[in-house]
Design an enzyme around this catalytic site. Structure first.
Site, short mmCIF file in Angstrom:
data_model
loop_
_atom_site.label_atom_id
_atom_site.label_comp_id
_atom_site.label_asym_id
_atom_site.label_seq_id
_atom_site.Cartn_x
_atom_site.Cartn_y
_atom_site.Cartn_z
N GLY A 1 -8.77 9.69 5.02
CA GLY A 1 -9.81 9.43 4.00
C GLY A 1 -11.16 10.03 4.36
N TYR A 2 -12.18 9.18 4.31
CA TYR A 2 -13.56 9.64 4.54
C TYR A 2 -13.94 9.69 6.02
CZ TYR A 2 -14.20 9.00 -0.51
OH TYR A 2 -14.09 9.09 -1.88
N ASP A 3 -12.98 9.47 6.92
CA ASP A 3 -13.31 9.43 8.35
C ASP A 3 -14.08 10.66 8.85
OD1 ASP A 3 -12.35 6.89 8.77
OD2 ASP A 3 -10.41 7.53 9.53
N ARG B 1 -11.71 -2.22 8.69
CA ARG B 1 -10.34 -2.75 8.69
C ARG B 1 -10.03 -3.42 10.01
NH1 ARG B 1 -8.44 1.37 7.27
NH2 ARG B 1 -8.63 0.85 5.09
N THR C 1 0.84 -1.20 0.00
CA THR C 1 0.00 0.00 0.00
C THR C 1 0.87 1.24 0.00
OG1 THR C 1 -1.72 1.23 1.18
CG2 THR C 1 -0.22 -0.07 2.53
N ARG C 2 0.33 2.32 -0.56
CA ARG C 2 1.02 3.61 -0.50
C ARG C 2 0.26 4.54 0.44
NH1 ARG C 2 5.83 3.43 -3.26
NH2 ARG C 2 5.69 2.07 -5.05
N LYS D 1 -3.62 3.60 6.24
CA LYS D 1 -3.79 2.14 6.31
C LYS D 1 -2.55 1.49 6.93
CE LYS D 1 -6.21 1.31 1.91
NZ LYS D 1 -6.04 0.58 0.64
N ASP E 1 -7.84 -3.53 0.12
CA ASP E 1 -8.63 -2.68 -0.77
C ASP E 1 -9.90 -2.34 -0.02
OD1 ASP E 1 -8.47 -1.47 -3.46
OD2 ASP E 1 -10.46 -2.33 -3.63
N SER E 2 -10.19 -1.06 0.01
CA SER E 2 -11.31 -0.64 0.82
C SER E 2 -12.03 0.53 0.17
CB SER E 2 -10.82 -0.25 2.22
OG SER E 2 -9.60 0.48 2.14
P1 ITT Z 1 -3.49 1.66 -1.75
O1 ITT Z 1 -4.25 1.15 -2.96
O2 ITT Z 1 -2.07 2.04 -2.06
O3 ITT Z 1 -3.59 0.72 -0.58
P2 ITT Z 1 -5.52 3.74 -1.68
O4 ITT Z 1 -5.72 4.91 -0.79
O5 ITT Z 1 -5.53 3.97 -3.17
O6 ITT Z 1 -4.16 3.03 -1.22
P3 ITT Z 1 -7.87 2.04 -2.02
O7 ITT Z 1 -7.67 1.92 -3.48
O8 ITT Z 1 -8.21 0.80 -1.24
O9 ITT Z 1 -6.59 2.65 -1.30
O10 ITT Z 1 -8.97 3.15 -1.76
C1 ITT Z 1 -9.56 3.28 -0.51
C2 ITT Z 1 -10.35 4.56 -0.45
O11 ITT Z 1 -11.26 4.48 0.65
C3 ITT Z 1 -9.47 5.77 -0.18
O12 ITT Z 1 -10.08 6.95 -0.67
C4 ITT Z 1 -9.44 5.80 1.35
O13 ITT Z 1 -9.18 7.09 1.85
C5 ITT Z 1 -10.85 5.34 1.70
N1 ITT Z 1 -10.82 4.58 2.97
C6 ITT Z 1 -10.44 3.27 3.14
N2 ITT Z 1 -10.44 2.95 4.43
C7 ITT Z 1 -10.79 4.06 5.10
C8 ITT Z 1 -10.94 4.35 6.46
O14 ITT Z 1 -10.67 3.46 7.40
N3 ITT Z 1 -11.32 5.59 6.78
C9 ITT Z 1 -11.57 6.51 5.85
N4 ITT Z 1 -11.44 6.33 4.54
C10 ITT Z 1 -11.04 5.11 4.16
#
Ligand code: ITT
Length: 205
Positions: free
Chosen positions: A155-157, A183, A11-12, A16, A73-74
């Protein structure tokens, strides 16, 4: 401990990475992330499900580096948006969108909507270089807030309101969020059988 198994977090996303590292801190595992290696090609996250994308990220990284890899992936599924942004959550406001831009777009799209039900989804895939993988997944239900609130998390927290605790995820401490989040729940399942997972990994290297 000398016998620590190397595991690469594919992951980047710094948010996470923090959460995952914390969960696995008690185990004999040495966690690296992509920044610990030279430039590696980006995987295209073009799957239509969280499952597909999690597997793509984990198996690609494991193959390229020749090491076991864990990917997450989330994303956020919002009822009033037909389950969107879903697998497109990271790039909801466009390629390379910031968290603030994604949140602003979400609040705009949700203006005036009375059904604010939403759920975070998380799929974790652990793959070895041959391509076989284990999968863990979980979901956490809540509501889209009327306005962003809180400074924690990522993120969307700030816009994800969690009724049982009467706060947004960004208003929870890391421990509080980990206990109830998508998660956190997926990682708790993994943690429960992590010794077996380590054996599974070792037998396949
Ligand atoms: P990697 O693919 O490198 O892991 P990414 O940020 O691109 O990083 P994803 O493709 O899985 O990861 O996209 C996940 C999206 O959902 C991203 O916009 C996150 O900010 C959001 N997200 C995932 N888990 C979250 C959490 O626990 N709280 C808030 N937002 C979350």
């Amino acid at each position: 401990m000398s016998d620590r198994q190397l595991l690469v977090l594919a992951t980047r996303n710094a948010g996470k990475t923090r959460e995952i590292r914390e969960f696995l801190s008690d185990f004999p595992v040495k966690i690296k992330n992509l920044d610990d290696f030279g430039p590696i090609p980006l995987v295209e996250e073009d799957g239509t499900t969280f499952d597909e994308n999690a597997y793509k990220k984990a198996s690609f990284t494991a193959k390229v580096l020749g090491l076991p890899a864990l990917a997450d992936d989330s994303g956020l599924e919002v009822d009033a948006l037909g389950g969107g942004p879903g697998v497109y959550s990271a790039r909801y406001a466009g390629p390379g969108a910031t968290d603030a831009e994604n949140n602003a777009k979400l609040l705009r799209e949700m203006e005036g909507k009375t059904n604010r039900a939403a759920a975070f989804m998380c799929v974790i895939s652990i793959a070895v270089p041959s391509g076989v993988a284990l999968t863990y997944e979980a979901r956490c239900e809540g509501l889209i807030a009327e306005a962003a609130a809180g400074e924690n998390g990522f993120g969307y927290d700030p816009v994800f309101y969690y009724p049982p605790l009467n706060r947004t995820f960004a208003q929870l401490s890391r421990e509080e969020k980990n206990r109830v989040s998508h998660r956190g729940k997926a990682l708790a399942e993994l943690k429960e059988e992590f010794e077996k997972v380590l054996t599974w990994i070792r037998q396949r290297l």
